[in-house]
Design a protein around this motif. Structure first.
Motif, PDB file in Angstrom:
ATOM      1  N   ASP A  42       0.898  -1.232  -0.019  1.00 20.46           N
ATOM      2  CA  ASP A  42       0.012  -0.053  -0.086  1.00 20.46           C
ATOM      3  C   ASP A  42       0.848   1.270  -0.177  1.00 20.46           C
ATOM      4  OD1 ASP A  42      -2.350   1.046   0.028  1.00 20.46           O
ATOM      5  OD2 ASP A  42      -2.988   0.898   2.009  1.00 20.46           O
ATOM      6  N   ARG A  90      -3.465  -3.424  -6.565  1.00 20.29           N
ATOM      7  CA  ARG A  90      -2.459  -2.978  -7.171  1.00 20.29           C
ATOM      8  C   ARG A  90      -2.029  -3.441  -8.288  1.00 20.29           C
ATOM      9  NH1 ARG A  90      -4.871   0.620  -4.299  1.00 20.29           N
ATOM     10  NH2 ARG A  90      -3.871   1.674  -2.754  1.00 20.29           N
ATOM     11  N   HIS A  97      -2.450  12.133  -8.378  1.00 23.10           N
ATOM     12  CA  HIS A  97      -3.245  11.830  -7.335  1.00 23.10           C
ATOM     13  C   HIS A  97      -3.054  12.724  -6.098  1.00 23.10           C
ATOM     14  CE1 HIS A  97      -3.660   9.752  -3.103  1.00 23.10           C
ATOM     15  NE2 HIS A  97      -4.901   9.817  -3.571  1.00 23.10           N
ATOM     16  N   HIS A 124      -3.103   6.507  -0.630  1.00 24.00           N
ATOM     17  CA  HIS A 124      -4.754   6.562  -0.668  1.00 24.00           C
ATOM     18  C   HIS A 124      -5.344   6.308   0.752  1.00 24.00           C
ATOM     19  CE1 HIS A 124      -5.136   6.665  -5.027  1.00 24.00           C
ATOM     20  NE2 HIS A 124      -3.908   5.937  -4.953  1.00 24.00           N
ATOM     21  N   CYS A 139      -7.792   6.383   3.698  1.00 21.37           N
ATOM     22  CA  CYS A 139      -9.054   6.984   3.804  1.00 21.37           C
ATOM     23  C   CYS A 139      -9.058   8.189   4.262  1.00 21.37           C
ATOM     24  CB  CYS A 139      -9.833   5.901   4.675  1.00 21.37           C
ATOM     25  SG  CYS A 139     -11.646   6.777   4.747  1.00 21.37           S
ATOM     26  N   ARG A 185      -6.190  14.939  -4.607  1.00 17.70           N
ATOM     27  CA  ARG A 185      -6.357  14.751  -3.250  1.00 17.70           C
ATOM     28  C   ARG A 185      -6.473  16.217  -2.691  1.00 17.70           C
ATOM     29  NH1 ARG A 185      -6.082   9.997   0.718  1.00 17.70           N
ATOM     30  NH2 ARG A 185      -5.726  10.870   2.717  1.00 17.70           N
TER      31      ARG A 185
HETATM   32  C1  HEM Z   1     -15.780   2.635   8.265  1.00 14.79           C
HETATM   33  C2  HEM Z   1     -15.671   3.439   7.460  1.00 14.79           C
HETATM   34  C3  HEM Z   1     -14.659   3.457   6.383  1.00 14.79           C
HETATM   35  C4  HEM Z   1     -13.736   2.508   5.951  1.00 14.79           C
HETATM   36  C5  HEM Z   1     -13.470   1.173   6.382  1.00 14.79           C
HETATM   37  C6  HEM Z   1     -13.037   2.963   4.600  1.00 14.79           C
HETATM   38  C7  HEM Z   1     -11.982   2.328   4.120  1.00 14.79           C
HETATM   39  C8  HEM Z   1     -11.162   3.057   3.274  1.00 14.79           C
HETATM   40  C9  HEM Z   1     -10.130   2.266   2.642  1.00 14.79           C
HETATM   41  C10 HEM Z   1      -9.665   0.890   2.940  1.00 14.79           C
HETATM   42  C11 HEM Z   1      -9.742   3.333   1.485  1.00 14.79           C
HETATM   43  C12 HEM Z   1      -8.424   3.005   0.643  1.00 14.79           C
HETATM   44  C13 HEM Z   1      -7.122   2.921   1.332  1.00 14.79           C
HETATM   45  C14 HEM Z   1      -6.101   2.571   0.467  1.00 14.79           C
HETATM   46  O1  HEM Z   1      -6.056   2.198  -0.689  1.00 14.79           O
HETATM   47  O2  HEM Z   1      -5.035   2.409   1.130  1.00 14.79           O
HETATM   48  C15 HEM Z   1     -10.461   4.112   1.388  1.00 14.79           C
HETATM   49  C16 HEM Z   1     -10.271   5.345   0.798  1.00 14.79           C
HETATM   50  C17 HEM Z   1     -11.310   6.492   0.708  1.00 14.79           C
HETATM   51  N1  HEM Z   1     -12.307   6.731   1.414  1.00 14.79           N
HETATM   52 FE1  HEM Z   1     -12.764   5.639   3.166  1.00 14.79          FE
HETATM   53  N2  HEM Z   1     -13.538   4.356   4.438  1.00 14.79           N
HETATM   54  C18 HEM Z   1     -14.649   4.534   5.343  1.00 14.79           C
HETATM   55  C19 HEM Z   1     -15.183   5.563   5.363  1.00 14.79           C
HETATM   56  C20 HEM Z   1     -15.410   6.919   4.599  1.00 14.79           C
HETATM   57  C21 HEM Z   1     -16.086   7.972   4.522  1.00 14.79           C
HETATM   58  C22 HEM Z   1     -17.319   8.353   5.521  1.00 14.79           C
HETATM   59  C23 HEM Z   1     -15.605   8.884   3.349  1.00 14.79           C
HETATM   60  C24 HEM Z   1     -15.985  10.206   2.941  1.00 14.79           C
HETATM   61  C25 HEM Z   1     -17.233  10.948   3.437  1.00 14.79           C
HETATM   62  C26 HEM Z   1     -14.537   8.114   2.634  1.00 14.79           C
HETATM   63  C27 HEM Z   1     -13.821   8.541   1.969  1.00 14.79           C
HETATM   64  C28 HEM Z   1     -12.714   7.895   1.072  1.00 14.79           C
HETATM   65  C29 HEM Z   1     -12.053   8.438   0.034  1.00 14.79           C
HETATM   66  C30 HEM Z   1     -12.391   9.723  -0.829  1.00 14.79           C
HETATM   67  C31 HEM Z   1     -11.056   7.555  -0.282  1.00 14.79           C
HETATM   68  C32 HEM Z   1     -10.217   7.615  -1.480  1.00 14.79           C
HETATM   69  C33 HEM Z   1      -8.803   8.332  -0.985  1.00 14.79           C
HETATM   70  C34 HEM Z   1      -7.664   8.434  -2.038  1.00 14.79           C
HETATM   71  O3  HEM Z   1      -7.847   7.776  -3.108  1.00 14.79           O
HETATM   72  O4  HEM Z   1      -6.542   9.190  -1.836  1.00 14.79           O
HETATM   73  N3  HEM Z   1     -14.010   6.808   3.431  1.00 14.79           N
HETATM   74  N4  HEM Z   1     -11.488   4.181   2.564  1.00 14.79           N
END
Ligand code: HEM
Length: 397
Positions: A53, A288, A92, A344, A346, A96
């Protein structure tokens, strides 16, 4: 041990922890066949998931983070445009940056009072009934309302969008043909309406700010906005919902731990929430693609190979956690990677934590004597894990 990390059947009763355990112990980076596809490496140890990652030079998020390759010539989004989740730095980083400010801890804290009020409203709506579908009527309401508020949309629309999210995350074989694509099309149609509305009457919301901001000295194209919209609606919906439903199930399955939490809920909620994140790991995997030949835990990965990180497996790795198979709500430290670990990681995690705390506080202080009249039905998905429906009986406390 039969290993099948693709069939939704493997995820029909939660994540396949027996398979994960075997893989971590015997083949932590294992080749996995893929019917109709090229196959992939399944990575299950915490240290290796962490490495993959974080090392975007070796492991790219392009062309997609899903196991299935984009169809030839169709791509993953619109023509040349991609979702931020499927870009690598430095592209990215620039994208972001456009929305980063909305998701910092201080920005998330500004939403806390409103989120608590929404939690109260959600529980108010079911408290007299004594029974509900906890997934649709309680857990799912919060993220759909929060995304609607972030984007400056009516709360009821958030609920409709989130239904589409579920279809997008469900395994295609568990849906009528074309239903997933139809859901994406509907999401874009709704997003196009948002573009028109917010251009005509900009508000103090993320959608209006996204339409006004610039990347490389130019405004976002409509397609770029729509992909952001899809990502934001998609990422925060059933992830948060599944943590809440899966988390309540975990508490019901561990009465001793549940009682410990309730003895001092305000003080214990923080570590408990982190442990529930580790335990449920709602995002099953991210993929990936190797940019060049590289060795990972003794396996030779070739340029172009797919490499899939299993967060739920990493989060039960005995090399990273003491007694990983025990739910320990007081666990400290808790280096889980349910939110990912690299560039990336969260973006919504601060908001997610506030949503989770607000909902768990409200649910656990006002509802009690939980009973499951029938077993919950799990989402048939190999990507997002959690109950799809969860009939629940309870008493108002
Ligand atoms: C328990 C709730 C959540 C979990 C378990 C979760 C988990 C994740 C994971 C595993 C990733 C990808 C990480 C990676 O590739 O290393 C991610 C990316 C992302 N999450 Fe969450 N997420 C949660 C809630 C949310 C919420 C509430 C939002 C927005 C309101 C959100 C917005 C995003 C965004 C925008 C990305 C992409 C980030 C990027 O590409 O730079 N997530 N999330």
């Amino acid at each position: 041990m039969k290993i099948d990390l693709l069939s939704p059947a493997s995820f029909a009763a939660g994540q396949p922890h027996d398979q994960y355990r075997w893989l971590r112990e015997h083949e932590p980076v294992r080749w996995h066949d893929e019917p109709g596809g090229r196959g992939f490496w399944a990575v299950t140890r915490h240290a290796d998931v962490w490495t993959v990652d974080r090392d975007f030079q070796a492991f790219s998020s392009e062309p997609t983070i899903m196991i299935t390759d984009p169809l030839e010539g169709v791509g993953q989004g619109f023509g040349p445009y991609k979702m931020m989740l499927m870009m690598d730095p430095p592209e990215h980083t620039a994208f972001r940056k456009l929305i980063r400010q909305e998701f910092t801890l201080p920005a998330a804290r500004l939403r806390e009072d409103r989120i608590k009020a929404l939690a109260k409203q959600i529980v108010d709506a079911v408290i007299e009934k004594g029974e509900c579908d906890f997934v649709a009527e309680v857990a799912g309401e919060m993220p759909s309302f929060v995304i609607a508020e972030l984007m400056g949309l009516p709360l009821a629309d958030g609920r409709e969008l989130y239904k589409l999210t579920e279809a997008i995350h469900t395994a295609p074989e568990a849906l009528p043909p074309g239903a997933g694509a139809a859901a994406v099309a509907k999401m874009f149609e709704y997003g196009s309406g948002v573009i028109a509305e917010k251009r005509a009457r900009p508000g103090d919301d993320l959608a209006s700010r996204l339409l006004a901001c610039e990347v490389d000295g130019r405004k976002l194209e409509d397609a770029e906005f729509l992909l952001f919209f899809l990502l934001l609606v998609d990422a925060g919906g059933d992830t948060t919902r599944n943590l809440l439903s899966g988390g309540l199930l975990a508490l019901m399955d561990h009465p001793g731990q549940f009682a410990w939490l309730m003895a001092d809920l305000p003080e214990r909620l923080g570590p408990a929430r982190e442990e529930l994140l580790r335990w449920t790991s709602p995002v099953i995997y991210m993929r990936r693609t190797a940019r060049h030949d590289v060795e990972l835990a003794g396996q030779q990965i070739r340029e172009g190979d797919k490499v899939v990180m299993y967060f739920g497996a990493a989060n039960r790795d005995p090399a990273a956690f003491e007694r990983p198979e025990a739910l320990d709500l007081a666990r400290e430290p808790n280096p889980h990677i349910a939110f990912g670990a690299g560039a990336h990681n969260c973006l919504g995690q601060h908001i997610a934590r506030i949503e989770i705390d607000a909902m768990l506080s409200e649910v656990l202080t006002r509802m009690g004597d939980f009973e499951l009249p029938s077993p919950p039905e799990w989402l048939p998905s190999n990507f997002i894990s959690g109950p799809k429906t969860m009939p629940l009986k309870f008493k108002a406390r």
